[in-house]
Design a protein around this motif. Sequence first.
Motif, PDB file in Angstrom:
ATOM      1  N   UNK A 130       0.838  -1.194   0.000  1.00  0.00           N
ATOM      2  CA  UNK A 130       0.000   0.000   0.000  1.00  0.00           C
ATOM      3  C   UNK A 130       0.876   1.248   0.000  1.00  0.00           C
ATOM      4  N   UNK A 131       0.501   2.249  -0.783  1.00  0.00           N
ATOM      5  CA  UNK A 131       1.258   3.495  -0.839  1.00  0.00           C
ATOM      6  C   UNK A 131       1.101   4.272   0.455  1.00  0.00           C
ATOM      7  N   UNK A 132       1.980   5.244   0.642  1.00  0.00           N
ATOM      8  CA  UNK A 132       1.890   6.089   1.833  1.00  0.00           C
ATOM      9  C   UNK A 132       0.563   6.845   1.852  1.00  0.00           C
ATOM     10  N   UNK A 133       0.094   7.306   0.686  1.00  0.00           N
ATOM     11  CA  UNK A 133      -1.185   8.024   0.620  1.00  0.00           C
ATOM     12  C   UNK A 133      -2.338   7.120   1.043  1.00  0.00           C
ATOM     13  N   UNK A 134      -2.334   5.887   0.504  1.00  0.00           N
ATOM     14  CA  UNK A 134      -3.391   4.950   0.871  1.00  0.00           C
ATOM     15  C   UNK A 134      -3.369   4.609   2.345  1.00  0.00           C
ATOM     16  N   UNK A 135      -2.165   4.439   2.896  1.00  0.00           N
ATOM     17  CA  UNK A 135      -2.045   4.099   4.312  1.00  0.00           C
ATOM     18  C   UNK A 135      -2.567   5.227   5.192  1.00  0.00           C
ATOM     19  N   UNK A 136      -2.248   6.465   4.837  1.00  0.00           N
ATOM     20  CA  UNK A 136      -2.703   7.594   5.649  1.00  0.00           C
ATOM     21  C   UNK A 136      -4.213   7.791   5.539  1.00  0.00           C
ATOM     22  N   UNK A 137      -4.778   7.539   4.348  1.00  0.00           N
ATOM     23  CA  UNK A 137      -6.230   7.636   4.211  1.00  0.00           C
ATOM     24  C   UNK A 137      -6.916   6.564   5.045  1.00  0.00           C
ATOM     25  N   UNK A 138      -6.374   5.352   5.024  1.00  0.00           N
ATOM     26  CA  UNK A 138      -6.916   4.277   5.860  1.00  0.00           C
ATOM     27  C   UNK A 138      -6.839   4.653   7.340  1.00  0.00           C
ATOM     28  N   UNK A 139      -5.735   5.264   7.724  1.00  0.00           N
ATOM     29  CA  UNK A 139      -5.586   5.691   9.118  1.00  0.00           C
ATOM     30  C   UNK A 139      -6.639   6.727   9.496  1.00  0.00           C
ATOM     31  N   UNK A 140      -6.883   7.701   8.600  1.00  0.00           N
ATOM     32  CA  UNK A 140      -7.873   8.732   8.870  1.00  0.00           C
ATOM     33  C   UNK A 140      -9.270   8.133   8.981  1.00  0.00           C
ATOM     34  N   UNK A 141      -9.611   7.205   8.095  1.00  0.00           N
ATOM     35  CA  UNK A 141     -10.915   6.546   8.166  1.00  0.00           C
ATOM     36  C   UNK A 141     -11.045   5.783   9.482  1.00  0.00           C
ATOM     37  N   UNK A 142      -9.962   5.135   9.917  1.00  0.00           N
ATOM     38  CA  UNK A 142      -9.982   4.417  11.193  1.00  0.00           C
ATOM     39  C   UNK A 142     -10.182   5.353  12.374  1.00  0.00           C
ATOM     40  N   UNK A 143      -9.534   6.504  12.335  1.00  0.00           N
ATOM     41  CA  UNK A 143      -9.711   7.496  13.410  1.00  0.00           C
ATOM     42  C   UNK A 143     -11.161   7.956  13.465  1.00  0.00           C
ATOM     43  N   UNK A 144     -11.756   8.190  12.285  1.00  0.00           N
ATOM     44  CA  UNK A 144     -13.149   8.625  12.238  1.00  0.00           C
ATOM     45  C   UNK A 144     -14.074   7.559  12.802  1.00  0.00           C
ATOM     46  N   UNK A 145     -13.815   6.307  12.472  1.00  0.00           N
ATOM     47  CA  UNK A 145     -14.630   5.216  13.010  1.00  0.00           C
ATOM     48  C   UNK A 145     -14.524   5.167  14.530  1.00  0.00           C
ATOM     49  N   UNK A 146     -13.316   5.376  15.038  1.00  0.00           N
ATOM     50  CA  UNK A 146     -13.108   5.364  16.494  1.00  0.00           C
ATOM     51  C   UNK A 146     -13.839   6.531  17.170  1.00  0.00           C
ATOM     52  N   UNK A 147     -13.789   7.697  16.549  1.00  0.00           N
ATOM     53  CA  UNK A 147     -14.464   8.861  17.131  1.00  0.00           C
ATOM     54  C   UNK A 147     -15.974   8.657  17.224  1.00  0.00           C
ATOM     55  N   UNK A 148     -16.531   7.898  16.276  1.00  0.00           N
ATOM     56  CA  UNK A 148     -17.986   7.676  16.258  1.00  0.00           C
ATOM     57  C   UNK A 148     -18.404   6.427  17.031  1.00  0.00           C
ATOM     58  N   UNK A 149     -17.440   5.685  17.567  1.00  0.00           N
ATOM     59  CA  UNK A 149     -17.747   4.435  18.263  1.00  0.00           C
ATOM     60  C   UNK A 149     -18.281   4.702  19.670  1.00  0.00           C
ATOM     61  N   UNK A 150     -18.721   3.647  20.328  1.00  0.00           N
ATOM     62  CA  UNK A 150     -19.224   3.767  21.700  1.00  0.00           C
ATOM     63  C   UNK A 150     -18.173   4.334  22.640  1.00  0.00           C
ATOM     64  N   UNK A 151     -16.896   4.051  22.361  1.00  0.00           N
ATOM     65  CA  UNK A 151     -15.800   4.544  23.191  1.00  0.00           C
ATOM     66  C   UNK A 151     -15.203   5.834  22.632  1.00  0.00           C
ATOM     67  N   UNK A 152     -15.896   6.433  21.684  1.00  0.00           N
ATOM     68  CA  UNK A 152     -15.353   7.603  20.997  1.00  0.00           C
ATOM     69  C   UNK A 152     -15.679   8.920  21.673  1.00  0.00           C
ATOM     70  N   UNK A 153     -15.742   9.974  20.868  1.00  0.00           N
ATOM     71  CA  UNK A 153     -15.930  11.337  21.368  1.00  0.00           C
ATOM     72  C   UNK A 153     -17.420  11.675  21.418  1.00  0.00           C
TER      73      UNK A 153
END
Length: 388
Positions: free
Chosen positions: A1-24
């Motif tokens: 995976x390219x660096x761009x793809x990896x960072x986009x995946x990371x951002x999507x993961x952060x967003x999922x975490x923020x919206x989770x039961x344990x999120x913000x």
Amino acid sequence: MSATGAELERLVGIMERLRSEQGCPWDREQDLRSLRPYLVEEAFEVLDEMDRVAYGGPWRPLCEELGDLLFQIVFHAQLAAEKGEFTMAEVCRSISDKLTSRHPHVFGEQKLSGSEQVLANWAKLKAEEKKRKTGREGSVLDGVPTAAPSLLRAERLTEKASRIGFEWPDLASVRAKLHEELGELDQAVTSGDRDAIEHEFGDVLLALANLGRFLRTPPEDALRMATRRFTTRFQHIEAALRAEGVPFGEATLEHMERHWQAAKAAEKALPPPTSLPRAPLTSLRFQVPDLPAQRAFWNAVAPLLGWQAERGAPDEASYGDGALRLVFTPGGSSGASGAALCLGAPSARAVERLRASLEASYPGAIQGAEPQRIRFRDPAGLRWEYTA
């Protein structure tokens, strides 16, 4: 995976975490209606930074604001994913498919010459797509948001109409139309009819927007820059009057006009902004005598710097942060000049974390350490600084 793809995946993961039961709690409360003002605000902040760059300002703040705008897109995609409507991957696939299908001269066999043919073909392809989806071609004017600023909307509407041949033959004709509309506005002003004045004034603005399009000077941008100059000049007047001790609101028009002209003269005395495109530094390449040792060292150190090992040729070791790449290849001799390559640390804690790791695994690499900075050598003898 390219660096761009990896960072986009990371951002999507952060967003999922923020919206989770344990999120913000705040992020969990948001919906499409509540996010609308933030999307508009972030878009205008991007525009502000684009203006600053156009006048010679730094690029890094634009990078940060683009990130904020991208986060809004990821946020909306996450809301859709939670309802089973679509995902961020589908957003990316949708625009990729659209760009590919509407550029057959790039990704297909079609031959087009010049941007005018490209735009005309774009309009044709768009109409064909809409007909397949809805059974009707729709209007070539579709797609210009009704909530867009009026000058921007006027320019885009006339530009879209031009794609199917509804166009003035030359600049002189557009200028003549503006002269005609100004004459009709004068007649309306003489009549005193408010409805007629509004009607003709609107026609003048539309003609000006079309003139801006012909001049390749977007009217929305031109007016925004003009208001920016007005603000700067008027604040110069206010500062000058305060320095002279003139009571608020008691300066004469002639007095203020003198300071206005002084502000304009000061603007003209400034050097023009640099217009040459910046040549970004994209990679640093080094020849090293022992590539396996260099690779082992940087495989351990790169993650501590927020860098990632990248897939490259078998005879090189490559690491990147999404913007800059370090590439090591066999060759050269051990040791380097007195120069050191400096890397920015996000915090003193990050510096301390790197120091502790090097002391544990490569104690001989450390050349010096302070609370905010560490100096070290890699196996090739290259000198590095990591400083907060």
